[in-house]
Design an enzyme around this catalytic site. Sequence first.
Site, PDB file in Angstrom:
ATOM      1  N   LYS A  84     -10.598  -0.168  10.521  1.00  0.00           N
ATOM      2  CA  LYS A  84     -10.657  -1.262   9.592  1.00  0.00           C
ATOM      3  C   LYS A  84     -10.921  -2.551  10.588  1.00  0.00           C
ATOM      4  O   LYS A  84     -11.506  -3.603   9.927  1.00  0.00           O
ATOM      5  CB  LYS A  84      -9.323  -1.700   9.213  1.00  0.00           C
ATOM      6  CG  LYS A  84      -8.915  -0.638   7.790  1.00  0.00           C
ATOM      7  CD  LYS A  84      -7.652  -0.947   7.017  1.00  0.00           C
ATOM      8  CE  LYS A  84      -7.217   0.200   6.578  1.00  0.00           C
ATOM      9  NZ  LYS A  84      -8.072   0.438   5.227  1.00  0.00           N
ATOM     10  N   ASP A 135       2.952  -4.213   7.957  1.00  0.00           N
ATOM     11  CA  ASP A 135       1.764  -3.707   7.830  1.00  0.00           C
ATOM     12  C   ASP A 135       0.566  -4.481   7.915  1.00  0.00           C
ATOM     13  O   ASP A 135       0.413  -5.239   7.117  1.00  0.00           O
ATOM     14  CB  ASP A 135       2.020  -2.902   6.496  1.00  0.00           C
ATOM     15  CG  ASP A 135       0.500  -2.311   6.038  1.00  0.00           C
ATOM     16  OD1 ASP A 135      -0.569  -2.332   6.752  1.00  0.00           O
ATOM     17  OD2 ASP A 135       0.479  -1.592   5.116  1.00  0.00           O
ATOM     18  N   HIS A 148       0.986  -1.174  -0.043  1.00  0.00           N
ATOM     19  CA  HIS A 148      -0.095  -0.024  -0.182  1.00  0.00           C
ATOM     20  C   HIS A 148       0.794   1.239  -0.005  1.00  0.00           C
ATOM     21  O   HIS A 148       2.105   1.087   0.538  1.00  0.00           O
ATOM     22  CB  HIS A 148      -0.876  -0.186   1.321  1.00  0.00           C
ATOM     23  CG  HIS A 148      -1.845   0.882   1.319  1.00  0.00           C
ATOM     24  ND1 HIS A 148      -1.600   2.425   1.744  1.00  0.00           N
ATOM     25  CD2 HIS A 148      -3.207   0.902   1.159  1.00  0.00           C
ATOM     26  CE1 HIS A 148      -2.693   3.211   1.819  1.00  0.00           C
ATOM     27  NE2 HIS A 148      -3.780   2.312   1.683  1.00  0.00           N
ATOM     28  N   GLN A 167      -4.540  -4.838   7.114  1.00  0.00           N
ATOM     29  CA  GLN A 167      -5.626  -5.882   6.444  1.00  0.00           C
ATOM     30  C   GLN A 167      -5.540  -7.081   7.244  1.00  0.00           C
ATOM     31  O   GLN A 167      -6.505  -7.978   6.651  1.00  0.00           O
ATOM     32  CB  GLN A 167      -5.369  -5.915   4.919  1.00  0.00           C
ATOM     33  CG  GLN A 167      -5.597  -4.757   4.213  1.00  0.00           C
ATOM     34  CD  GLN A 167      -7.016  -4.065   4.090  1.00  0.00           C
ATOM     35  OE1 GLN A 167      -7.846  -4.880   4.577  1.00  0.00           O
ATOM     36  NE2 GLN A 167      -7.111  -2.767   3.815  1.00  0.00           N
ATOM     37  N   CYS A 204      -4.966   2.793  -3.465  1.00  0.00           N
ATOM     38  CA  CYS A 204      -3.637   3.215  -3.053  1.00  0.00           C
ATOM     39  C   CYS A 204      -2.544   2.102  -2.965  1.00  0.00           C
ATOM     40  O   CYS A 204      -1.572   1.910  -2.097  1.00  0.00           O
ATOM     41  CB  CYS A 204      -3.586   3.562  -1.518  1.00  0.00           C
ATOM     42  SG  CYS A 204      -4.956   4.682  -1.290  1.00  0.00           S
TER      43      CYS A 204
HETATM   44  N1  PLP Z   1      -1.837  -0.429   4.694  1.00  0.00           N
HETATM   45  C1  PLP Z   1      -2.768  -1.308   4.028  1.00  0.00           C
HETATM   46  C2  PLP Z   1      -2.314  -2.489   3.547  1.00  0.00           C
HETATM   47  C3  PLP Z   1      -3.886  -0.782   4.122  1.00  0.00           C
HETATM   48  O1  PLP Z   1      -4.921  -1.237   3.099  1.00  0.00           O
HETATM   49  C4  PLP Z   1      -4.232   0.535   4.572  1.00  0.00           C
HETATM   50  C5  PLP Z   1      -5.563   1.238   4.211  1.00  0.00           C
HETATM   51  O2  PLP Z   1      -6.372   0.849   3.235  1.00  0.00           O
HETATM   52  C6  PLP Z   1      -3.433   1.141   4.940  1.00  0.00           C
HETATM   53  C7  PLP Z   1      -1.789   0.682   5.139  1.00  0.00           C
HETATM   54  C8  PLP Z   1      -3.326   2.806   5.579  1.00  0.00           C
HETATM   55  O3  PLP Z   1      -4.216   2.610   6.719  1.00  0.00           O
HETATM   56  P1  PLP Z   1      -4.823   3.862   7.539  1.00  0.00           P
HETATM   57  O4  PLP Z   1      -5.160   4.697   6.123  1.00  0.00           O
HETATM   58  O5  PLP Z   1      -5.793   3.351   8.389  1.00  0.00           O
HETATM   59  O6  PLP Z   1      -3.482   4.724   8.126  1.00  0.00           O
END
Ligand code: PLP
Length: 417
Positions: free
Chosen positions: A237, A211, A134, A214, A375
Site C-alpha cells: 500500500k 492498524d 477492517h 492506510q 473488507c
Molecule cells: N487494515 C486496513 C485499514 C486495510 O485497509 C487493509 C487492506 O486493505 C488491511 C488492514 C489489510 O492489509 P493487508 O491485506 O495488506 O494485510
Amino acid sequence: MSTAESFPTRLTELEVARLRADFPVLEQKFHGRPLAYLDNANTTQKPRAVIDAESHFYATDYAGVHRAVYELAERATRAYEAGREAMRRFLHARDVHEIVLLRGTTEAINLVASSFTRAHVAPGDEILITEMEHHSNIVPWQLACEASGARLVVAPIDDRGELVLDALEGMIGPRTRMVAVVHVSNALGTLNPVREIAEIAHARGVPVLVDGAQSAPHMPIDVQALGCDFFALSGHKMYGPSGIGALWGRRELLEALPPWQGGGAMIESVAFEKTTYGPIPSRFEAGTPNIAGAVGLAAAVEYLEAIGLERIASHEQQLLAWATEAVREIPGLTVIGTAAEKAGVLSFVMDCAHPHDVATILDREGVAVRAGHHCAQPVMQRFGVPATVRASFGLYNTREDVDALVAGLRTVVEVFR
Ligand code: PLP
C-alpha cells in the site's frame, strides 16, 4: 490534516507529472483512455525504483539470509536487514529490533492477537476495537477471544464516521487487555486521534495496537510521538512490493510475547525435549522470509522519503478536497464518511445505480475505483448500505484523474437515472 493549508509545501503539478513518469503502469491506456488509478487504498502502483531494486537484487545479490558465511549470503543478509532499518527510520522507531518483517498488516495483527492473547488474556477479559475496523483488525481478535474466553467490545462511530471517543473511554474497564484501532479507515477515510486514544488507554494501563495500513503511505508516521505500543503496515500500500510489511512493537512488549509460528530461524536451540527461542525480532520470523520484498520495501521507503510524506499528504488532501467538492454536483450521490479529519478516501453511494455498476461504467472511462464492502462489513451495516464506491488517492493522482472520475459519474447518471 483537515485542510490542504495544513501542509503548505504541496507538490507542484510539474512535480506530480515527473513522479507519474516513475510509474510504468501509468503509461498504458485502458479502453482508449489514460488510466486514472483511484484504487490506492486497495494497493498502490510501483515506481521503477522499487521494480529495479528487486530485480537487481535477484540478479546480483540473492541468496538465503542469515545462517551462512559465504559472501553472497552475507550480501543478501545485509540487503534484507537494510529493509528492516528502512522501516525503523520510516516509522521513527527507536530500535531496529522492534521491527518484525512479515507479510503485511494482516499477518502483523494476527501475530499480536495470537501471541499477546496467549500470554496476557484470560477468560472474561476484554479486547476493545472500533466499529470502523477492517476485517483484519476484527477477525484475528475474534479468533483470539474464542481461544481465550475473552470478550470483544466494540466502540461506536457516529453518523459522520468519527469515533465516539467518550464512548471508547467509557468502555475501557478493569478487564480490558488491549485497544486495537485503525489509524485511517479504508472504508470512510476517517483519521483517528491515535495519540489521544493511547493516552486514554495508557492511563488505565492498557496497550494500544494501531492498524496503520492506510496511514503509513499517506502521512508522516512517528510511532514514538503517536504513543502506541504496536503499529502494523503493508508494503504494497506504500508503493512497495506485495507480501512484505512490518509490525513495530515496543521492545519490552515484544520481548514479553511468546513465539507465534514455529520453524527455522526463530529458534535458539531445538531438541525433542525442549526448544528455546531466539531473541526479537527473529523469534517472530519463522521460515524463509520475503527477502527480495524487504529490498523492494527499502526502495519504497527511500522513494517516499525523497518526496516527503508531508508533501504527499498535502497533495492528497488537495485531491480529496477537489473530489469532495465536485461530487456534490452529482445528483443522487451521498458521501459515506464525512469526518472532519480524513485522509484521501472518498466513499459514496448513488441512488440510481449499485456500486458495482458505477465501478463498471467508470472502468470504461479509464477510471479504476473499488466497489464493495472494502473488507469492512460492519461499517456498511452501520451506514445501512450493502457496498460503496471508493475512490482513493495516491501521490501520482492529478486534477485530471478527479475530473475523469466526475465525468464518469455524470455518465452513470445519464445511463441510470
Ligand atoms: N487494515 C486496513 C485499514 C486495510 O485497509 C487493509 C487492506 O486493505 C488491511 C488492514 C489489510 O492489509 P493487508 O491485506 O495488506 O494485510
